[in-house]
Design an enzyme around this catalytic site. Structure first.
Site, mmCIF file in Angstrom:
data_model
loop_
_atom_site.group_PDB
_atom_site.id
_atom_site.type_symbol
_atom_site.label_atom_id
_atom_site.label_comp_id
_atom_site.label_asym_id
_atom_site.label_seq_id
_atom_site.Cartn_x
_atom_site.Cartn_y
_atom_site.Cartn_z
ATOM 1 N N GLY A 240 19.315 59.190 48.915
ATOM 2 C CA GLY A 240 19.962 57.969 49.401
ATOM 3 C C GLY A 240 19.978 56.880 48.346
ATOM 4 O O GLY A 240 19.814 57.157 47.157
ATOM 5 N N GLY B 150 26.345 57.084 40.060
ATOM 6 C CA GLY B 150 25.946 58.420 39.599
ATOM 7 C C GLY B 150 26.172 59.451 40.697
ATOM 8 O O GLY B 150 26.778 60.515 40.465
ATOM 9 N N HIS B 151 25.706 59.125 41.907
ATOM 10 C CA HIS B 151 25.926 60.045 43.032
ATOM 11 C C HIS B 151 27.429 60.219 43.286
ATOM 12 O O HIS B 151 27.907 61.319 43.551
ATOM 13 C CB HIS B 151 25.296 59.493 44.317
#
Ligand code: PAF
Length: 291
Positions: free
Chosen positions: A31, A36-37
């Protein structure tokens, strides 16, 4: 986007998707989603029919003195970001279902888990390998995506997947950086403005290593000493390690004669940051005598 909390429901959905002949791309996260995610999600969407992300702050990868309790949790905002990114399934299991009270099975990827960060965070990679293995079993993806910022994590996961014949492809994508070079990380949220500026020293240090190696420096000790000098410019920076290793087995390299990984872990105030860079040694000077 469908939000799923139960393990059995996630597995049933995955089996149905696969039975339909569709592929699953999977981005495991803890989370506090950032660019980046989102870059991993974007690639998963390009490669696969259906994209699943997981959000689970995994207790077994935190040491007793580490930041498990205060790790940033922003589920409502993450949900919005995931929806906007076009995720199909958000899997957010409860800790009690992942690790019931009688839980006792762990995965250890020997040696690799003791190098670099492993030397400073005992048990960390055992926690990572265990949760990733569990998530891969539950989600059954065709491809799972990880960021290069956690290079050691990616090497350990690839090794686990190969050693245990897990039917999944592992893709590792480049680190996404702020304008000043700071690698995106959920833990950057802990940094105040001054620390955030100071933290760009990690990238400057890696860049110095790249310049030195590209100019022909072959002695790791000299490169490391140059890097430590630069880090010394930030009084609040405390080094856990600055290392030059073989990117495949993470063993220290003394003579730089092939591709290397330069990796570092540095505390900026109370925040531990990691970063790394893959560097090719200086290409051999070619003979130009007409032969
Ligand atoms: O990189 C992370 O965010 C975590 O280590 C991972 C892979 C989601 C396992 O908890």
């Amino acid at each position: 986007m469908k939000v799923i909390h139960s393990i059995s429901q996630m597995s049933i959905c995955s089996r149905k998707i696969k039975a339909n002949g569709q592929s699953i791309g999977f981005v495991p996260t803890m989370g506090a989603l950032h660019q980046g995610h989102l870059s991993l999600i974007k690639k998963a969407k390009r490669d696969c029919d259906v994209v699943v992300i997981s959000i689970f702050v995994n207790p077994t990868q935190f040491g007793p003195q580490e930041d498990f309790k205060k790790y940033p949790r922003s589920f409502a905002n993450d949900k919005k970001l995931a929806q906007k990114a076009g995720i199909d399934f958000l899997f957010a299991p409860a800790a009690e279902e992942i690790y019931p009270s009688n839980y006792c099975t762990y995965i250890k990827v020997k040696n690799l888990d003791e190098r670099l960060c492993g030397a400073f965070r005992p048990g960390h990679f055992q926690g990572v390998a265990t949760i990733v293995h569990k998530l891969l079993n539950i989600v059954q993806p065709n491809i799972a995506y990880f960021g290069q910022k956690d290079f050691q994590q990616a090497v350990i996961i690839k090794t686990m997947v190969r050693n245990l014949n897990i039917p999944v492809k592992i893709r590792v994508l480049p680190t996404v950086r702020e304008k000043d070079g700071l690698a995106m990380s959920s833990r950057n949220r802990y940094l105040n403005e001054r620390e955030k500026k100071d933290a760009s020293i990690l990238f400057q240090t890696l860049q110095l290593a790249k310049e030195m190696v590209e100019k022909g420096e072959k002695n790791s000790a000299k490169v490391i000493s140059g890097m430590k000098k630069i880090l010394g410019r930030v009084p609040d920076a405390k080094i856990d390690y600055v290392s030059i290793v073989n990117p495949e087995n993470l063993e220290d390299v003394r003579l730089i004669d092939k591709k290397i990984l330069v990796a570092l872990a540095v505390w900026i105030g109370k925040v531990r940051l990691i970063d790394n860079m893959l560097i090719d040694e200086k290409p051999e000077t070619r003979m130009t005598n007409g032969e």
